[in-house]
Scaffold this motif. Sequence first.
Motif, PDB file in Angstrom:
ATOM      1  N   ALA A 206       0.197  -2.926   9.334  1.00 36.47           N
ATOM      2  CA  ALA A 206      -0.650  -3.542   8.308  1.00 36.47           C
ATOM      3  C   ALA A 206      -1.021  -2.523   7.238  1.00 36.47           C
ATOM      4  N   VAL A 207      -1.328  -1.299   7.663  1.00 40.14           N
ATOM      5  CA  VAL A 207      -1.637  -0.239   6.692  1.00 40.14           C
ATOM      6  C   VAL A 207      -0.444   0.001   5.780  1.00 40.14           C
ATOM      7  N   LEU A 208       0.757   0.090   6.363  1.00 43.01           N
ATOM      8  CA  LEU A 208       1.952   0.349   5.564  1.00 43.01           C
ATOM      9  C   LEU A 208       2.291  -0.819   4.643  1.00 43.01           C
ATOM     10  N   GLN A 211      -0.111  -0.513   1.803  1.00 34.04           N
ATOM     11  CA  GLN A 211       0.219   0.605   0.917  1.00 34.04           C
ATOM     12  C   GLN A 211       1.481   0.329   0.110  1.00 34.04           C
ATOM     13  N   ALA A 212       2.437  -0.388   0.713  1.00 35.01           N
ATOM     14  CA  ALA A 212       3.657  -0.735  -0.021  1.00 35.01           C
ATOM     15  C   ALA A 212       3.383  -1.705  -1.161  1.00 35.01           C
ATOM     16  N   ASN A 213       2.238  -2.379  -1.088  1.00 38.68           N
ATOM     17  CA  ASN A 213       1.826  -3.290  -2.156  1.00 38.68           C
ATOM     18  C   ASN A 213       0.705  -2.678  -2.990  1.00 38.68           C
ATOM     19  N   ASP A 214       0.778  -1.348  -3.152  1.00 38.42           N
ATOM     20  CA  ASP A 214      -0.161  -0.602  -3.991  1.00 38.42           C
ATOM     21  C   ASP A 214      -1.606  -0.733  -3.520  1.00 38.42           C
ATOM     22  N   ILE A 219      -6.923  -0.708   2.934  1.00 34.55           N
ATOM     23  CA  ILE A 219      -7.391  -0.385   4.282  1.00 34.55           C
ATOM     24  C   ILE A 219      -7.777   1.088   4.305  1.00 34.55           C
ATOM     25  N   ASP A 220      -9.016   1.366   4.668  1.00 35.65           N
ATOM     26  CA  ASP A 220      -9.559   2.722   4.604  1.00 35.65           C
ATOM     27  C   ASP A 220      -9.486   3.469   5.925  1.00 35.65           C
ATOM     28  N   ASP A 620      11.847   0.366   9.991  1.00 37.85           N
ATOM     29  CA  ASP A 620      10.558   0.692   9.409  1.00 37.85           C
ATOM     30  C   ASP A 620      10.495   0.137   7.995  1.00 37.85           C
ATOM     31  N   LEU A 621       9.287  -0.097   7.523  1.00 41.45           N
ATOM     32  CA  LEU A 621       9.119  -0.647   6.190  1.00 41.45           C
ATOM     33  C   LEU A 621       9.698   0.257   5.122  1.00 41.45           C
ATOM     34  N   ASP A 622       9.571   1.588   5.324  1.00 41.85           N
ATOM     35  CA  ASP A 622      10.017   2.501   4.282  1.00 41.85           C
ATOM     36  C   ASP A 622      11.323   3.193   4.656  1.00 41.85           C
ATOM     37  N   ALA A 623      12.049   2.592   5.573  1.00 43.73           N
ATOM     38  CA  ALA A 623      13.365   3.083   5.968  1.00 43.73           C
ATOM     39  C   ALA A 623      13.320   4.502   6.499  1.00 43.73           C
TER      40      ALA A 623
END
Length: 688
Positions: A206-208, A211-214, A219-220, A620-623
């Motif tokens: 969820a954090v990633l 973050q991938a959506n700016d 989420i802190d 992974d989301l960011d490969a």
Amino acid sequence: MIRAVATATLLAAIPTWAYAGEPDATGPFDVQTEGYDFGDEAFGPPGFGAATEMRAEVYSPTDLASGPFPLVVMMHGRHATCYNPDSPGGTLGDGSSGGGFGEWPCAPGHIPIPSYEGYAFAATTLASHGYIVVSVSADGINAADNNTLDGGADARGYLIVAHLTQWAEFATAGAEPFGDKYVGAVDLERIGVVGHSRGGEGAARAVLIDQANDGIIGIDAALLLAPVDFTRPTLSDVALGIVLPYCDGDVTDLQGAHYFDDARYAAPGDLTPKYIFTMYGMNHNFFNTVWSPSSFVAAAGDDFQNLTEIFESSDPDCSPGPGSSRLTESQQQGALVAYMAAFFRRHLGEEEEFDDVLRGNVTPAAARGPIFTTYQAPDDPTERLDVNALDDDVALQTNTLGETVTADGLKVYDLCGLEDANAIIDHCVDELGSIQGMVFDSRQPHTPGLGQLRIAFGPDARWTNTLPAGTDVSALQFVQLRAGVDFEGPGQAASAVEARLELTDTAGVSASVALSDYTDALQPAPGTLTPFLPKKILHGIRVPLVDFEGIDLSDLASVAVVFDGAPRGLLLSDLAFSDAVIENDPSGTGTGGDTGADSGGAVDGSTGGDGDGDGNGADDLDATSGGAADGTGTADGTDTGDPGQGDGDDVGCACGQGGPRGGGTGLLVVFVLLASRRRGDSVRPRNR
């Protein structure tokens, strides 16, 4: 639909017995409990192939006008999804495991197992301090995640994001079933997530995703409880806490340590702190009352006890029974409340008095068993000076500061825990274990991924890191490192390792302190149930700089670890100076003024719960995915799979690592890459 609001009348003030840093004390707000339910198949996670529910329990202050309040979303892990209320323990031939089924939606006559209600004890305490806590249900994902390569990690992440998005609507425009009740009551600038087991990796995803959506949600802070780490996501720019129960009978390799290890230096300039809380005497399931034997019937159990029954062997430290230090359900839950409340009250509520608890300088009264804290300060020169990260072989001769490293009198001096270019792992255990003829070892939680200095020493040995000329640490509070006993080194049947930290200034003046005065981390690791215990796990050790008397902290020349005792073996990592001096702090060692160590004492077990049995590597989301393909799952009362393998109709938590499931050529390619990270039983030659 919305249920009637249930109001719990709580104490209006902190009890007088609680000192300022006692985080589990009840807060000033009365708490209401209510829920929302948009249906069993209200949400379809992208790429998951099955629908899941949008259902949650909400714990909030009754006085919402005193807000806006920070928002914390919690997610449970993998467990059975449904049960028959007429025979909650199951009947012979009904197809259940311990009364639990793995179906979704539930079959006629069956009802959902409310795993999401199992954290009420923690959510209520946090809400009493002015937080809105939302515990979400993920039964639909649990029923279908064996069909995915990532064990449902992405799906869980997207489900958390969907709930957070829903709360943005509740907080701004208002929406059914609450109408405008929460409009203006939620502080969308202060958001945290909690995930348990597979829900832990879901929270990480969820954090990633955010973050991938700016960071559109923002989420802190993320707290992961006994999490799996199938895909090896790296979390940066978020306050991160990892809870590792030493007697975990489900995620037996404590693979959640990788979240901390991988994040340490991943993003230069990362201004968010990282923590590991290793909790001895605790198991996997007692963090959730629904999964705990005394609180619920269907599919509940003691995961470590189930593990020992499978292998027809017990453990003197982690098996419940006479002489064991296993904690009860309520004791384990009490400790979780203290650390969860401290974490979010600090990193969402900015209550700095909890720094001492989170960094291991003081121990809450609720910590009934030994709890060892590892802390990494933000990457800010006013907060941290890294001396030796030990992240490659170069660090054996040259430290992070570019200065000389020397080893005197050491019989073994090498680095373990890393992989070479061919994905061959240099294991930190000499003798890998096996289960049913397959290589398996849960005793090295940090491997692969964390470089660990492995040393064996006799009297008068030392490991010295030279510092740049004129190194000034007078504005910092601690010198710290991570350390753990090498139980395969010499003399490991003996008592604690004897070692000192020594600082020397450029005038040649030295001062040293015994590490045993500050920690029990150098005691032999508990447990004998091979290949699960004991574990080569590193704990943070912090020594206040004010305790090094007579030297010039503004002009240091070196820092050394000195060994005076009998021959022993030790693993070390992450030598650093840390923590900015706090102005007007009379002790000079932190807001609480306590220079003591993590809670110590006998380091043995805790009571258990039910476990998860299989798992799968994934993209992974960011490969940049790495991770799992070699199975550390263990069957339990709700899991019919073999340890480390798991089966397609598994209805347990399935939190261990296991073999691949599902299809898709793109994901399959990634899975092969993931498998290669964990493959490789070859071991590089050691300097032994």
